[in-house]
Design a protein around this motif. Sequence first.
Motif: not given
Ligand code: BGC
Length: 586
Positions: A207, A209, A223, A248, A253, A260, A519, A523-524, A567-568
């Motif tokens: 990602w 991101d 990350n 992304y 966003r 996110s 995904k 990863e959250s 997240s992530g």
């Molecule tokens: C997050 C990203 C993350 C991705 C993968 C997304 O929900 O916003 O920062 O890289 O998930 O885990």
Amino acid sequence: MSMRKRLSGHGRALALSGAGVLVAAGMVAIPVTAAQAATQCGVDYTTNDWAGGFTANVTIRNLGDAVSSWNLGFTFPDSSQRVQQGWSAKWSQTGQNVTATNESYNGSIGSGGSVSIGFNGAWSGSNPKPTSFTLNGVTCNGSTPTTPPTTPPPTTPPTTPPPTTPPGEKVDNPYLNAKGYVNPEWKAKAESVAGGNRVSNNPTAVWVDRIAAINGTPDSSSNGAMGVRAHLDEALKQGAKYIQFVVYNLPGRDCSALASNGELGPNDLPRYKAEYIDPIAAIQGDAKYASLRIINIIEIDSLPNLVTNTSGQPGGTVMCDTVKANGAYVNGVGYALAKLGALGNVYNYIDAAHHGWIGWDSNFGPTADQLKAAAVASGSTVNNVHGFIVNTANYSALREPYIKITDNVNGTTVRQSKWIDWNFYVDELSFAQAFRTKLVSVGFNSNIGMLIDTSRNGWGGTARPTGPGALTSVDTYVNGGRVDRRFHAGNWCNQSGAGLGERPKAAPESGIDAYVWVKPPGESDGSSKEIPNNEGKGFDRMCDPTYTGNARNGNSMSGALPDAPISGAWFSAQFAQLMQNAYPAL
Ligand code: BGC
């Protein structure tokens, strides 16, 4: 297992004839004199030829003073020669004269530096190489070279068979017969959890991101540290054939949620283009990576949000209204598609939500139209879209083995059940195949392929039903038989009870290019309470296990796991659960 229907090759004029023989790459090196003039240049022009077509790789070497913009000129010796599709420059042809002008990201060439560009071409009479080049109007080395090519053309044709796909020509399914790149950073995290080595060799997407992720962010809390180039280099080292990136970072966003939200505000489209897409395109376009199939998953959730989460709808938000009105999503996606799609070995798949989001007629057609509008925005065409992905980072089951949408209970359709709620689909596979047909009907190419993110939609473990539900009512039937154990199909954050789904697999079903793990499992999806961070990530109550919901999830409990990081970020407890409930089981 049914095989994927063979779809015709990607719709472009180039073709490799059956009798085509690969002619070895020849090289014309234009020598330079020692004296430095203001503009001095050398050009390496190599080609791979086959009957009727060729790929040309052109390296411009700046042997004079630095330039901040450039145009390269040359003349095809044969009147049949044509530039058909170029990359890393704006190409044009008038008669036999060809011009390539720099892109915004590669205009500067320092003294002694070089830029690599290229194109796919066609020929019918013969395909000789141009012998003279100009840079900014000045002839490179002043004249036609008198020295012979550094590599003499072979007198006998090479024994290697012609490639099935000419370089630069996109294959129909980039996943087929191809080894996927394993992200070493994800692999290490997966192996930090007991038993993780059972799945850690699966390819997962990288990602990108935020802007800083392009070059890598060693101090990142959530990350990985490797940038795009580092991943591509590692992919070459692994001998991988394909690598997956998630693009992304749209302005404004994640307009319908908070978990996110990103670094760019809704009016930051110029930054998105210049500081995000252009540098990614420059790296992915590096000739060093030409042997890789680079797959880009384009902007998760964005375009479907414009359809369902704007004014007048239960989920409408001010941010979605803003980015719809100012065109940030549509123009951003169009720009990304055009820039990245122009690269011969790059494959774009746009995100198309999931069945529990756009499976109703009121959303299905309008979303297809919205995707089409973006695909032709900012100078893009539908040819820049190789396919679509559904269920990205979501939990919708691939198949509901015990429920068909046509079932009824005592004459009442299951569509009337609380869970299905008048949707036309019960699972992702049926939805993906139907949506593919719809997308072709609105103007996408007939050979597009679908991807399904199966990283977390396994729903195995002890709670998995083993047969249909009781025929007491549509609700007992559906709730007893459904493998998707969420409280509501609108729940999306760190779902309790979920498991790893199908392992990544190419061409599993008709119309489906691959099951993928986009995904990265573990990863959250978002923090279960407010956690300050410098990535723009907010706290969304859908990630709070105590939240009792809103109109978008039928006022149901969120179903989220407790103690989740932003997240992530890595969430070991979730990864352990995903392995526990994997379906197929590990
Ligand atoms: C997050 C990203 C993350 C991705 C993968 C997304 O929900 O916003 O920062 O890289 O998930 O885990």
